[in-house]
Design an enzyme around this catalytic site. Sequence first.
Site, mmCIF file in Angstrom:
data_model
loop_
_atom_site.group_PDB
_atom_site.id
_atom_site.type_symbol
_atom_site.label_atom_id
_atom_site.label_comp_id
_atom_site.label_asym_id
_atom_site.label_seq_id
_atom_site.Cartn_x
_atom_site.Cartn_y
_atom_site.Cartn_z
ATOM 1 C CE LYS A 92 132.493 27.046 11.229
ATOM 2 N NZ LYS A 92 132.322 26.642 9.827
ATOM 3 C CG ASP A 138 129.488 24.877 10.323
ATOM 4 O OD1 ASP A 138 129.398 26.030 10.804
ATOM 5 O OD2 ASP A 138 130.533 24.402 9.843
ATOM 6 N NE ARG A 151 123.495 27.973 4.064
ATOM 7 C CZ ARG A 151 124.155 27.249 3.173
ATOM 8 N NH1 ARG A 151 123.523 26.333 2.486
ATOM 9 N NH2 ARG A 151 125.432 27.433 2.961
HETATM 10 N N1 BES Z 1 130.867 30.769 8.827
HETATM 11 C C1 BES Z 1 130.926 29.695 7.946
HETATM 12 C C2 BES Z 1 131.587 30.031 6.625
HETATM 13 C C3 BES Z 1 133.026 30.462 6.671
HETATM 14 C C4 BES Z 1 134.023 29.563 6.344
HETATM 15 C C5 BES Z 1 133.366 31.753 6.976
HETATM 16 C C6 BES Z 1 135.343 29.961 6.363
HETATM 17 C C7 BES Z 1 134.688 32.149 6.984
HETATM 18 C C8 BES Z 1 135.673 31.249 6.674
HETATM 19 C C9 BES Z 1 129.521 29.161 7.641
HETATM 20 O O1 BES Z 1 128.600 29.334 8.651
HETATM 21 C C10 BES Z 1 129.651 27.699 7.408
HETATM 22 O O2 BES Z 1 130.064 27.014 8.292
HETATM 23 N N2 BES Z 1 129.300 27.262 6.198
HETATM 24 C C11 BES Z 1 129.379 25.894 5.842
HETATM 25 C C12 BES Z 1 128.108 25.551 5.116
HETATM 26 C C13 BES Z 1 127.921 24.096 4.853
HETATM 27 C C14 BES Z 1 127.773 23.319 6.123
HETATM 28 C C15 BES Z 1 126.716 23.935 3.981
HETATM 29 C C16 BES Z 1 130.589 25.714 4.926
HETATM 30 O O3 BES Z 1 130.861 26.597 4.127
HETATM 31 O O4 BES Z 1 131.275 24.707 5.050
HETATM 32 ZN ZN ZN Z 2 128.954 30.973 9.882
HETATM 33 ZN ZN ZN Z 3 128.680 27.785 10.108
#
Ligand code: BES
Ligand code: ZN
Ligand code: ZN
Length: 504
Positions: free
Chosen positions: A285, A355, A359
């Site tokens: 990230k 990331d 899921r």
């Molecule tokens: N933990 C994150 C989602 C998240 C984002 C939680 C902001 C709290 C605040 C999750 O694991 C993630 O990174 N999701 C990605 C998915 C994508 C790569 C399909 C996202 O939402 O960008």
């Molecule tokens: Zn996450």
């Molecule tokens: Zn993530």
Amino acid sequence: MLKYEFTKEHSLTCKADIFAIGVKEDGEKKPGILMGTDGGTEIDKALAGIIKKIIKEENFSGELGKCKLIPTHDKIFAKNILLIGMGKPADLTLESLRTLGFKIVETANSIKASSIGLVLNAEKFGTLKSEERAQALFEGIVMGGYNFTRYKDPKDVEKDTLALIKIIYKANTAGVKKAIDLGLEMGKAINYARDLVNMPALDMTPVALAKEAIAICKGTRLTCKVMDEKEIKKERMELFLTVAKGSANPPRFIHIKYKPAKKAKTKVAIVGKGITFDSGGINLKPTRHIETMKCDMGGAAAVLGVMKLLPLIKPNVEVDGYIATCENMVDGKAGKPGDVVKSRSGKTVEIVNTDAEGRLILADALDYVIESKPDVIIDLATLTGGVLYALGEIYTAILGNDQKLIDKLIESSKAAGEPTWQLPMEKEYLKGYKEGIADLNNNGKTYAMTIGGALFLQEFIGKTKKWAHFDIAESAWSGEDRGYKKKGGTGAGIATLVKYLMTL
Ligand code: BES
Ligand code: ZN
Ligand code: ZN
């Protein structure tokens, strides 16, 4: 420790640092009007009309949460009067009462008051019974008094002084007492979950989370089973293990069981995402996103908060709380984009983005959960950043496969003061998840990230007829103080789920 008592004192003779009286709003820009039912009129007389005068001269509007302290100079027993805006009577909701509770505790602590007196009216206000109002007020008091100070030098921390709330209630107190105790416990459970989220990932590891689970079960009718890596492996949760394998801290799978005394008609499973830190993995990230990723176990914290409350509120429903917890880290041993892994259900998943790990761990968790055939499955997960673009900073997204269940949960969320909005399970967006070299991939190239995440999870709920998914990615963490919802972990989901479970 905050205590309360029912007092036989009168508004004029209530010995307290502060006595709170309400002012209702009477249209725009006009001065407000004393509620009159809470001792305000008598106190005003005893103070020679000074309160009404101040309301008029200062144009105190009675807007919800507006506060003004007035010293009484020993004209009555309380040292100060707190004028508190109640808003327009027709607009009064349980959420208004939580806000009032927050304002009361904030004002009391600001002048180092240790006691506050108030009248709780026994009559209904609109549709709101005195019990409901009392519960919400105390929820607001407990949540509004929350501060995360564990890592500060105690010498530098301003101590909360409010210790006693004296309630004048001119009716049988039994029902109200029960409601207040529930409000206090609800507030405490939410603050507990907030602590878990606010603790750095350094300390709130998967093993630490499992220890919390064991601790909340001790001495209660809850039972707890924790699986370590070996047992998780035995359960064939390879998606879960793939996410976990980049970390030096081992994963845990937690199962807490609540069984009511009487045989329950319904069995509900609640499942929480417990990523104690989400670096994104090899799909690392960027700085601005990684900073708050200790919050990625907000779903797990909510499950613990709910389970902690069940032995106290004793709903007549069987509740199984499940948590899959691990870190998502970058390492030579970490899973790689493009890896194909066989899920517990047998479906293969191409991990195109490390990331999108929530899921993956939930897919295996849900597959495990459905084996014990719950009537209802509700999962809570900080699943997608996309929920921010769909619904903004404070909303929880809800999706699922049973409209009645979703409607019921949304209704509970309203009473709980947790804004929740349904998103559609648009099948069209699932197509992208079926592309690639495996049965599914974990990032289906739709802009509707939140819907995509839910559609992916739905592939793992088997024949479950009643399933709902809360995406709490934004609501589990607040970037700023919003009334009683303080900056940091929010405990999102707990109040909604408890309200829902109490209807069963
Ligand atoms: N933990 C994150 C989602 C998240 C984002 C939680 C902001 C709290 C605040 C999750 O694991 C993630 O990174 N999701 C990605 C998915 C994508 C790569 C399909 C996202 O939402 O960008
Ligand atoms: Zn996450
Ligand atoms: Zn993530």
